[in-house]
Design an enzyme around this catalytic site. Structure first.
Site, PDB file in Angstrom:
ATOM      1  N   ARG A 129      -4.954   4.289  -4.825  1.00  0.00           N
ATOM      2  CA  ARG A 129      -3.828   3.427  -4.492  1.00  0.00           C
ATOM      3  C   ARG A 129      -3.267   3.917  -3.165  1.00  0.00           C
ATOM      4  NH1 ARG A 129      -1.191   7.390  -3.602  1.00  0.00           N
ATOM      5  NH2 ARG A 129       0.567   6.009  -3.306  1.00  0.00           N
ATOM      6  N   ALA A 187      -1.717   1.767   0.489  1.00  0.00           N
ATOM      7  CA  ALA A 187      -2.245   0.670   1.301  1.00  0.00           C
ATOM      8  C   ALA A 187      -3.494   1.053   2.102  1.00  0.00           C
ATOM      9  CB  ALA A 187      -1.129   0.145   2.207  1.00  0.00           C
ATOM     10  N   ARG A 235      -5.485  -6.601  -5.431  1.00  0.00           N
ATOM     11  CA  ARG A 235      -4.037  -6.326  -5.382  1.00  0.00           C
ATOM     12  C   ARG A 235      -3.477  -7.134  -4.201  1.00  0.00           C
ATOM     13  NH1 ARG A 235      -1.944  -0.336  -5.614  1.00  0.00           N
ATOM     14  NH2 ARG A 235      -0.057  -1.384  -6.375  1.00  0.00           N
ATOM     15  N   GLN A 260       4.668   7.792  -8.753  1.00  0.00           N
ATOM     16  CA  GLN A 260       3.806   8.319  -7.694  1.00  0.00           C
ATOM     17  C   GLN A 260       4.462   9.510  -6.986  1.00  0.00           C
ATOM     18  OE1 GLN A 260       4.379   5.015  -8.181  1.00  0.00           O
ATOM     19  NE2 GLN A 260       2.762   3.736  -7.310  1.00  0.00           N
ATOM     20  N   ASP A 307       3.578  -1.156   2.825  1.00  0.00           N
ATOM     21  CA  ASP A 307       2.393  -1.893   2.384  1.00  0.00           C
ATOM     22  C   ASP A 307       2.163  -3.147   3.197  1.00  0.00           C
ATOM     23  OD1 ASP A 307       3.599  -0.369  -0.113  1.00  0.00           O
ATOM     24  OD2 ASP A 307       1.441  -0.597  -0.421  1.00  0.00           O
ATOM     25  N   LYS A 315       7.076   0.292  -1.932  1.00  0.00           N
ATOM     26  CA  LYS A 315       7.240   0.467  -3.372  1.00  0.00           C
ATOM     27  C   LYS A 315       8.647   0.112  -3.849  1.00  0.00           C
ATOM     28  CE  LYS A 315       4.704   1.276  -5.516  1.00  0.00           C
ATOM     29  NZ  LYS A 315       3.880   0.244  -6.167  1.00  0.00           N
TER      30      LYS A 315
HETATM   31  C1  LIG Z   1       0.685   4.779   2.936  1.00  0.00           C
HETATM   32  S1  LIG Z   1       0.799   3.404   1.934  1.00  0.00           S
HETATM   33  C2  LIG Z   1       1.678   4.044   0.622  1.00  0.00           C
HETATM   34  C3  LIG Z   1       2.364   2.983  -0.165  1.00  0.00           C
HETATM   35  O1  LIG Z   1       1.498   2.452  -1.171  1.00  0.00           O
HETATM   36  C4  LIG Z   1       2.141   2.649  -2.415  1.00  0.00           C
HETATM   37  O2  LIG Z   1       1.920   1.629  -3.321  1.00  0.00           O
HETATM   38  P1  LIG Z   1       0.866   1.856  -4.537  1.00  0.00           P
HETATM   39  O3  LIG Z   1       0.992   3.285  -4.987  1.00  0.00           O
HETATM   40  O4  LIG Z   1       1.327   0.849  -5.563  1.00  0.00           O
HETATM   41  O5  LIG Z   1      -0.471   1.529  -3.946  1.00  0.00           O
HETATM   42  C5  LIG Z   1       3.594   2.728  -2.058  1.00  0.00           C
HETATM   43  O6  LIG Z   1       4.144   1.462  -1.800  1.00  0.00           O
HETATM   44  C6  LIG Z   1       3.523   3.576  -0.850  1.00  0.00           C
HETATM   45  O7  LIG Z   1       4.644   3.600  -0.043  1.00  0.00           O
END
Ligand SMILES: CSC[C@H]1O[C@H](OP(=O)(O)O)[C@H](O)[C@@H]1O
Length: 359
Positions: free
Chosen positions: A53, A55, A90, A201, A242, A253
């Site tokens: 996960r 971006a 996604r 996270q 993202d 997030k």
């Molecule tokens: C460097 S992008 C990180 C960004 O992605 C995360 O989302 P997810 O864990 O759901 O993929 C989150 O929004 C982070 O800030």
């Protein structure tokens, strides 16, 4: 970055050239599982179910998924179908579509017989490019921390939300890259780590990677950040993103927007670290134009952790029968964002400046 003192990336090609290996992030910090993905379906599952996960990382993962599919079927129909399947895994992070369509533009004109080797090479180049971009984001973000440290005798306290560290990318991370550069520059840097419900996270991933790197950090409940800002204990906020629109609205997030409001109310600078691959100049109003992923209610109603015997167990938090909603992202309007830290420098959230730096 480092795991047990050894340099690691989140994703790398298997020696066979017919699979890609990733850290399955669902079980961190308690277990470091490495899994091998050898087909498109496996990569789609890994992206959709958040084995990988972040971006930039889901973009690179999708690129390898497309390359693996080309090894099995490099026809025009298979190429088109694979692109659409990956893009749908996604919806919010623009990097996923950006990466896949970037490969598609190169592969489409090629004879099918040339597509497998080219796709595999392109995926590897994208991974290396991501690591280099994120290292540059750190270099450009470092002066922001040095300015604070110069006023505070070398100390700087940064708050971050979710995980925008090396685990969200191929290496270095985005929001955490300036922090890693600050550590290397000898600054006394400390990070307030938002746990980031419901997927945690921050508590599970950001805390783990900062610990592995030896960066001082304190995990806090999501609701504590505003209080710490009121107490003057946060010098600046740096988050990931993202998708960012042409006018600088920042999608990140869920919970990011609330941190931006608290930062503005307390005069705390609020930055988003943004690889230019995350800038979507086709969109203007983030609140209207950016698709917000709605994830399973189970991510809110249940929680997985380690029990006293060291086993990973899932427990239910909610009463039976209680509904739960789980929007996974929110949008921070450009007016609340002090600046965007990119691989080409720090830029204000103004359309002209964003179009110029992206040109
Ligand atoms: C460097 S992008 C990180 C960004 O992605 C995360 O989302 P997810 O864990 O759901 O993929 C989150 O929004 C982070 O800030």
């Amino acid at each position: 970055m480092k795991v047990d003192g050894q340099p690691r990336r989140t994703i790398w090609p298997a020696e066979s050239g017919r699979a890609v290996q990733v850290i399955d992030q669902r079980w961190l910090p308690h277990r470091l599982d490495i899994v091998s993905l050898d087909d498109l379906a496996g990569v789609v599952t890994a992206i959709r179910d958040m084995w990988v996960r972040g971006a930039p990382l889901i973009g690179v993962s999708a690129a390898y998924g497309l390359a693996l599919q080309m090894q099995r079927d490099a026809s025009d129909a298979a190429l088109t179908a694979a692109v659409e399947t990956l893009v749908s895994a996604r919806p919010t992070a623009v990097n996923l579509a950006w990466a896949v369509r970037r490969l598609q533009r190169v592969l489409q004109p090629l004879p099918p017989a040339e597509r497998p080797a080219k796709a595999w090479a392109l995926a590897g180049e994208l991974a290396d490019e991501d690591a280099a971009v994120n290292e540059a984001i750190g270099r450009h973000g470092l002066p922001l921390l040095q300015d604070v440290a110069a006023r505070r005798g070398g100390r700087v306290d940064v708050l971050t939300h979710c995980n925008a560290g090396w685990l969200a990318t191929v290496d270095w991370g985005t929001a955490l890259s300036p922090i890693y550069h600050a550590q290397a520059a000898g600054l006394d840097v400390h990070v307030w780590v938002d746990e980031t419900r419901p997927r945690n996270q921050g508590a599970s991933l950001t805390a783990w990677e900062l610990g592995q790197q030896g960066v001082a950090h304190t995990v806090i409940a999501d609701n504590a950040g505003g209080h710490l800002m009121q107490q003057g204990r946060v010098d600046l906020v740096i988050v990931g993103c993202d998708r960012v629109t042409a006018r600088g609205d920042v999608c990140n997030k869920i919970g990011t927007y609330l941190k931006a409001l608290a930062a503005r109310d307390n005069g705390v600078p609020f930055y988003a670290a943004m690889p230019l691959s995350t800038l979507d100049l086709s969109l203007d109003d983030g609140l209207v134009d950016i698709p917000i992923e709605e994830r399973s209610a189970r991510e809110v109603s249940h929680l997985t952790g380690r029990d006293a015997e060291g086993r990973l167990v899932e427990v239910q938090l909610l009463p039976d029968g209680s509904a739960a909603a789980n929007p996974a992202f929110d949008v921070t309007p450009a007016r609340l964002v002090t600046g965007l830290i990119t691989e080409r420098g720090v830029v204000p959230t103004e359309e002209r400046a964003l179009r110029a730096i992206a040109a």
